[in-house]
Enzyme design. Structure first.
Site, PDB file in Angstrom:
ATOM      1  N   LYS A  64     -21.267  45.892  22.404  1.00 55.38           N
ATOM      2  CA  LYS A  64     -20.764  44.677  23.378  1.00 55.38           C
ATOM      3  C   LYS A  64     -20.064  45.314  24.491  1.00 55.38           C
ATOM      4  CE  LYS A  64     -18.979  40.011  23.133  1.00 55.38           C
ATOM      5  NZ  LYS A  64     -18.303  39.422  22.171  1.00 55.38           N
ATOM      6  N   SER A 100     -20.568  34.668  22.238  1.00 59.91           N
ATOM      7  CA  SER A 100     -20.761  35.368  23.556  1.00 59.91           C
ATOM      8  C   SER A 100     -21.481  36.927  23.625  1.00 59.91           C
ATOM      9  CB  SER A 100     -19.362  35.721  24.164  1.00 59.91           C
ATOM     10  OG  SER A 100     -18.638  36.573  23.378  1.00 59.91           O
ATOM     11  N   SER A 128     -18.438  34.316  18.090  1.00 59.68           N
ATOM     12  CA  SER A 128     -19.373  35.115  18.980  1.00 59.68           C
ATOM     13  C   SER A 128     -20.032  36.378  18.373  1.00 59.68           C
ATOM     14  CB  SER A 128     -18.495  35.851  19.976  1.00 59.68           C
ATOM     15  OG  SER A 128     -18.264  34.771  21.230  1.00 59.68           O
TER      16      SER A 128
HETATM   17  N1  GLN Z   1     -17.900  30.459  22.101  1.00 58.13           N
HETATM   18  C1  GLN Z   1     -16.772  30.573  21.730  1.00 58.13           C
HETATM   19  C2  GLN Z   1     -15.799  30.645  22.858  1.00 58.13           C
HETATM   20  O1  GLN Z   1     -16.506  30.298  24.057  1.00 58.13           O
HETATM   21  C3  GLN Z   1     -16.148  32.049  20.922  1.00 58.13           C
HETATM   22  C4  GLN Z   1     -16.233  32.977  21.853  1.00 58.13           C
HETATM   23  C5  GLN Z   1     -15.818  34.288  21.162  1.00 58.13           C
HETATM   24  O2  GLN Z   1     -15.875  34.229  19.859  1.00 58.13           O
HETATM   25  N2  GLN Z   1     -15.397  35.348  21.863  1.00 58.13           N
HETATM   26  O3  GLN Z   1     -14.555  30.405  22.980  1.00 58.13           O
END
Ligand code: GLN
Length: 459
Positions: A66, A141, A165
């Site tokens: 990532k 994400s 994410s």
């Molecule tokens: N989708 C969640 C957010 O937008 C989690 C993001 C993540 O785990 N980095 O905060």
């Protein structure tokens, strides 16, 4: 192919390491234009790979990482325009460990800007697409890394998980995603989003590979003071699986509910004992996460001021220091990042701190307490990973609230610091459905043992 299958082929000399790496690179060439899963591709890996030794645990493991995890001398954007030209000056601890373990890297995965999002549509470099249906999102994400594993661009990936994410995109792309216990994997060299939640973990083809990578990357690191070596090796003979009733009430789609219930009844028919449990504060989890996460985001984003990090370094062509900040942050950050910085700054402001931030922290303690009580009765907890099937690109991007609801089943593990894994448990309308399993803190061994059995049951 999984890492294990790749290793066997290499051992039997059916394929050379070089041929294997180059076949992943050709797959990337063929597919990345369609899916936009990768933000950079390391073609020169092919000149370096000959130094990798056969007896290493990750020999044959080909990674996509990532783009918020630093690899020395490579660009690291965190999906943001503000870091478009940032080159990492050192390796993250997890990268060092993977290199020492014999893994190689073929590219960096697309992601929502600074890991804020659930669809990878918040990337400054265009959305990634779900390889199983190009009209749909791969989740987020860590959408790029999950899509890359699902699409055969690598045999494993690293993601980061602040509120889901790793798990949500893995569920959307039909692969396995594991968020370790908070503090088991170093965050040194990982671009911070919300520091009391962030954990790095593997996205893999199966549970065995996720476990293999975890064993290499976990452990105490002097560069991250919350890390420890703790792991519980006790795996009980008779496992009780708890199913929390609160996870089946609101917001869950019929497609997911039916598939998960089917998966649970198969588990019930196996050697495991399934019991209903209650996690009574579940409905407050997402609001508490939103407040604490945004507060920490507002602090972590402060370093992107154009002087320490940002679009313009040194003395920018701005009238004053204030003007320089406004210019850098105004042009460098996307909408979602700005929304969260504003919300977090508000929640932490003198007049509202007690009403929002302190209240959210109290809820966080109650959620952790819910799990503690539940784990007195059961060994693991089984839930859906996402409330819906992978949605269409564009479907939720204009409605941040409905986007944030994607995380409803995953944020609780981050609030309580628990390990959690998602694995495919069925299909609906030709799209994958993920089931999530959670365990006590540091009980990854129990989690992997149960997940491996469930993997067989659901195949
Ligand atoms: N989708 C969640 C957010 O937008 C989690 C993001 C993540 O785990 N980095 O905060």
């Amino acid at each position: 192919m999984t890492i294990k299958e790749t290793q066997e082929k290499l051992k039997r000399k059916e394929i050379s390491h070089r041929e294997m790496v180059s076949s992943f690179l050709s797959r990337i060439k063929e597919r990345n234009e369609k899916t936009n899963s990768l933000l950079s591709v390391f073609e020169d890996v092919i000149d370096k790979e000959s130094s990798v030794k056969e007896d290493l645990p990750l020999y044959g493991a080909v990674f996509v990482v990532k783009d918020n995890i630093l690899i020395k001398d490579e660009r690291c954007t965190s999906g943001s325009k503000i870091l478009e030209h940032y080159v990492a000056p050192f390796d993250a601890t997890v990268i060092e460990k993977i290199k020492e373990g014999g893994g190689v890297f073929v590219g960096k995965g697309n992601m929502d800007e600074f890991a804020m999002g659930s669809s990878t549509e918040n990337s400054a470099f265009g959305p990634a697409r779900n390889p199983l249906d190009l009209e749909r999102v791969p989740g987020g994400s860590s959408g790029g890394p999950a899509a890359a594993v699902s699409d055969g661009m690598c045999n494993v990936a690293l993601g980061s998980d602040t509120g889901g994410s790793i798990r949500q995109p893995s569920a959307f792309c039909g692969v396995v995603g594991f968020k370790p216990t908070y503090g088991t994997v170093s965050r040194s060299g990982v671009i911070a989003m919300a520091s009391s939640f962030d954990q790095v973990g593997p996205i893999a083809k199966n549970v065995e590979d996720a476990e293999l990578v975890f064993k290499v990357i976990h452990g105490k690191d002097v560069l991250d003071s919350v890390t420890s070596d703790l792991v519980s090796k006790v795996v009980k003979k008779k496992i009780r699986v708890g199913v929390p009733k609160e996870y089946f009430v609101e917001g869950i789609s019929k497609d997911i509910k039916e598939t998960i219930e089917g998966a649970i009844s198969k588990v019930d028919a196996s050697e495991f004992e399934v019991v209903e449990i209650s996690l009574p504060h579940t409905e407050y989890a997402l609001p508490a996460y939103e407040i604490i996460m945004a507060s920490e985001v507002s602090a972590n984003m402060a370093r992107y001021d154009g002087i320490r990090y940002g679009l313009e370094f040194g003395r920018p062509a701005a009238k004053s220091i204030q003007d320089a900040y406004l210019k850098n942050r105004g042009e460098g950050f996307g909408k979602e990042v700005k929304r969260r910085v504003i919300l977090g700054t508000y929640a932490l402001s003198a007049g509202y701190y007690d009403a929002y931030y302190v209240k959210a922290q109290k809820i966080r303690a109650l959620i952790a307490e819910d799990f503690k009580k539940a784990f007195a009765k059961v060994d693991v907890i089984l839930t859906p990973t996402t409330p819906t099937l992978p949605f269409k690109i564009g479907e939720k991007i204009e409605d941040p609230l409905s986007m944030h609801l994607s995380d409803i089943f995953t944020v609780t593990a981050n609030l309580a610091g628990l390990p959690a894994i998602t694995l495919p448990c069925g299909e609906k309308k030709g799209l994958p459905v993920g089931a999530q399993i959670l365990a006590k803190r540091f009980h990854e061994d129990t989690l992997f043992a149960v997940a491996k059995k469930c993997e067989k049951i659901w195949k």
